[in-house]
Scaffold this active site. Structure first.
Site, PDB file in Angstrom:
ATOM      1  N   ARG A 107     -30.696  -3.236  -5.609  1.00 62.02           N
ATOM      2  CA  ARG A 107     -31.356  -3.703  -4.394  1.00 62.02           C
ATOM      3  C   ARG A 107     -32.144  -4.983  -4.642  1.00 62.02           C
ATOM      4  NH1 ARG A 107     -31.791   1.493  -1.536  1.00 62.02           N
ATOM      5  NH2 ARG A 107     -32.580   1.238   0.556  1.00 62.02           N
ATOM      6  N   LYS A 138     -25.156   3.992   5.194  1.00 61.59           N
ATOM      7  CA  LYS A 138     -24.627   3.937   3.822  1.00 61.59           C
ATOM      8  C   LYS A 138     -24.407   5.320   3.234  1.00 61.59           C
ATOM      9  CE  LYS A 138     -27.821   1.760   1.558  1.00 61.59           C
ATOM     10  NZ  LYS A 138     -28.836   1.429   2.550  1.00 61.59           N
ATOM     11  N   ARG A 188     -39.261  -2.428   5.990  1.00 63.32           N
ATOM     12  CA  ARG A 188     -38.066  -2.208   5.158  1.00 63.32           C
ATOM     13  C   ARG A 188     -36.962  -3.193   5.498  1.00 63.32           C
ATOM     14  NH1 ARG A 188     -36.379   3.539   6.140  1.00 63.32           N
ATOM     15  NH2 ARG A 188     -34.942   3.249   4.416  1.00 63.32           N
ATOM     16  N   ARG A 230     -33.458   9.145  13.388  1.00 64.39           N
ATOM     17  CA  ARG A 230     -33.342   9.920  12.146  1.00 64.39           C
ATOM     18  C   ARG A 230     -34.705  10.525  11.769  1.00 64.39           C
ATOM     19  NH1 ARG A 230     -31.296   7.097   6.655  1.00 64.39           N
ATOM     20  NH2 ARG A 230     -33.418   6.354   6.465  1.00 64.39           N
ATOM     21  N   ARG A 280     -38.474  11.945   7.793  1.00 70.42           N
ATOM     22  CA  ARG A 280     -38.740  11.097   6.632  1.00 70.42           C
ATOM     23  C   ARG A 280     -39.952  10.214   6.882  1.00 70.42           C
ATOM     24  NH1 ARG A 280     -33.367   8.573   3.964  1.00 70.42           N
ATOM     25  NH2 ARG A 280     -34.812   6.827   3.777  1.00 70.42           N
TER      26      ARG A 280
HETATM   27  P1  ADP Z   1     -31.926   3.730   3.322  1.00 80.12           P
HETATM   28  O1  ADP Z   1     -30.470   3.987   3.122  1.00 80.12           O
HETATM   29  O2  ADP Z   1     -32.457   4.233   4.605  1.00 80.12           O
HETATM   30  O3  ADP Z   1     -32.319   2.321   3.040  1.00 80.12           O
HETATM   31  P2  ADP Z   1     -32.475   5.035   0.792  1.00 80.12           P
HETATM   32  O4  ADP Z   1     -32.412   6.510   0.864  1.00 80.12           O
HETATM   33  O5  ADP Z   1     -31.342   4.296   0.152  1.00 80.12           O
HETATM   34  O6  ADP Z   1     -32.760   4.537   2.262  1.00 80.12           O
HETATM   35  O7  ADP Z   1     -33.815   4.582   0.025  1.00 80.12           O
HETATM   36  C1  ADP Z   1     -35.086   5.013   0.452  1.00 80.12           C
HETATM   37  C2  ADP Z   1     -36.176   4.216  -0.273  1.00 80.12           C
HETATM   38  O8  ADP Z   1     -36.086   4.440  -1.694  1.00 80.12           O
HETATM   39  C3  ADP Z   1     -36.091   2.695  -0.126  1.00 80.12           C
HETATM   40  O9  ADP Z   1     -36.676   2.224   1.069  1.00 80.12           O
HETATM   41  C4  ADP Z   1     -36.878   2.246  -1.371  1.00 80.12           C
HETATM   42  O10 ADP Z   1     -38.266   2.380  -1.180  1.00 80.12           O
HETATM   43  C5  ADP Z   1     -36.455   3.262  -2.414  1.00 80.12           C
HETATM   44  N1  ADP Z   1     -35.286   2.770  -3.179  1.00 80.12           N
HETATM   45  C6  ADP Z   1     -34.005   3.229  -3.071  1.00 80.12           C
HETATM   46  N2  ADP Z   1     -33.194   2.542  -3.905  1.00 80.12           N
HETATM   47  C7  ADP Z   1     -33.972   1.621  -4.534  1.00 80.12           C
HETATM   48  C8  ADP Z   1     -33.726   0.593  -5.484  1.00 80.12           C
HETATM   49  N3  ADP Z   1     -32.490   0.359  -5.955  1.00 80.12           N
HETATM   50  N4  ADP Z   1     -34.772  -0.141  -5.913  1.00 80.12           N
HETATM   51  C9  ADP Z   1     -36.005   0.066  -5.464  1.00 80.12           C
HETATM   52  N5  ADP Z   1     -36.313   0.989  -4.554  1.00 80.12           N
HETATM   53  C10 ADP Z   1     -35.324   1.769  -4.074  1.00 80.12           C
END
Ligand code: ADP
Length: 198
Positions: free
Chosen positions: A90, A15, A146, A129, A135
């Site tokens: 989300r 993404k 996740r 990654r 990370r």
């Molecule tokens: P990825 O694209 O690998 O899923 P992100 O960088 O988008 O990871 O997000 C990393 C973490 O940040 C998520 O696993 C979650 O814990 C938190 N996070 C990101 N966006 C949201 C959201 N909209 N609501 C709640 N938690 C979020």
């Protein structure tokens, strides 16, 4: 036309990478909830530590915290100028919170990009990654958690946006360049088609 878009997909779907590309191609602002959280964590504040405790376990950050952060950013950029939101909403409650924010700005969404990859592909991608970026939310147990959280909390969003006629599905398998080309072509086609129909 300054489009207002979302990109939704499981962790590891690519993404972030694609969101950066598409927002550049379309001249709109990229807003990544994950990046904003990681910035706050780096600041070392109490808020950052609280956020890290959720992310490191593969859990979602509570809606109130997430909604407030996104609302601040949308206010700052003015949604009328276009945006691509990556990683938000989300949860279903976040969908409705976003609806209210955009309504207040009289700025409805134009499309929701769904980037799809199979679960088996996700684990391998995220483990590699983890080696590159270090990370903490990329260990195997946390990754599996996740993925489960994605299916339980995030996947239901897709039905809502499909019912609204906004969903554009994209196959996320292939090289970054292949997916980029596929995505930009399909999304532009969808947006132009929607404009013609208006
Ligand atoms: P990825 O694209 O690998 O899923 P992100 O960088 O988008 O990871 O997000 C990393 C973490 O940040 C998520 O696993 C979650 O814990 C938190 N996070 C990101 N966006 C949201 C959201 N909209 N609501 C709640 N938690 C979020």
């Amino acid at each position: 036309m300054k489009y207002r878009l979302l990109i939704v997909g499981p962790p590891g779907a690519g993404k972030g990478t694609q969101a950066k590309n598409v927002s550049e191609d379309l001249g709109i602002t990229w807003i990544s909830s994950g990046e904003l959280f990681r910035e706050t964590i780096r600041s070392g504040s109490d808020m950052g530590n609280m956020i890290a405790s959720y992310i490191d376990n593969g859990d979602l950050v509570p809606d109130e915290v997430t909604d407030a952060m996104i609302e601040d950013h949308l206010d700052a950029i003015d949604p009328k100028n276009g945006f691509l939101l990556d990683g938000y909403p989300r949860t279903l409650d976040q969908v409705y919170a976003l609806d209210r924010m955009l309504e207040a700005h009289d700025s409805p969404l134009d499309a929701v990009i769904q980037l799809e990859i199979p679960d088996e592909e996700i684990v391998g991608r995220l483990l590699s990654r983890a080696q590159k970026e270090g990370r903490k939310d990329d260990t195997e147990d946390v990754i599996r958690h996740r993925i489960a959280v994605y299916h339980e909390k995030t996947a239901p969003l897709l039905d809502v946006y499909r019912d609204r006629g906004l969903l554009v599905g994209i196959d996320g398998l292939g090289t970054i360049g292949e997916v980029r080309e596929r995505l930009v072509e399909k999304v532009k086609g969808f947006l132009l088609g929607a404009e013609v129909a208006e």
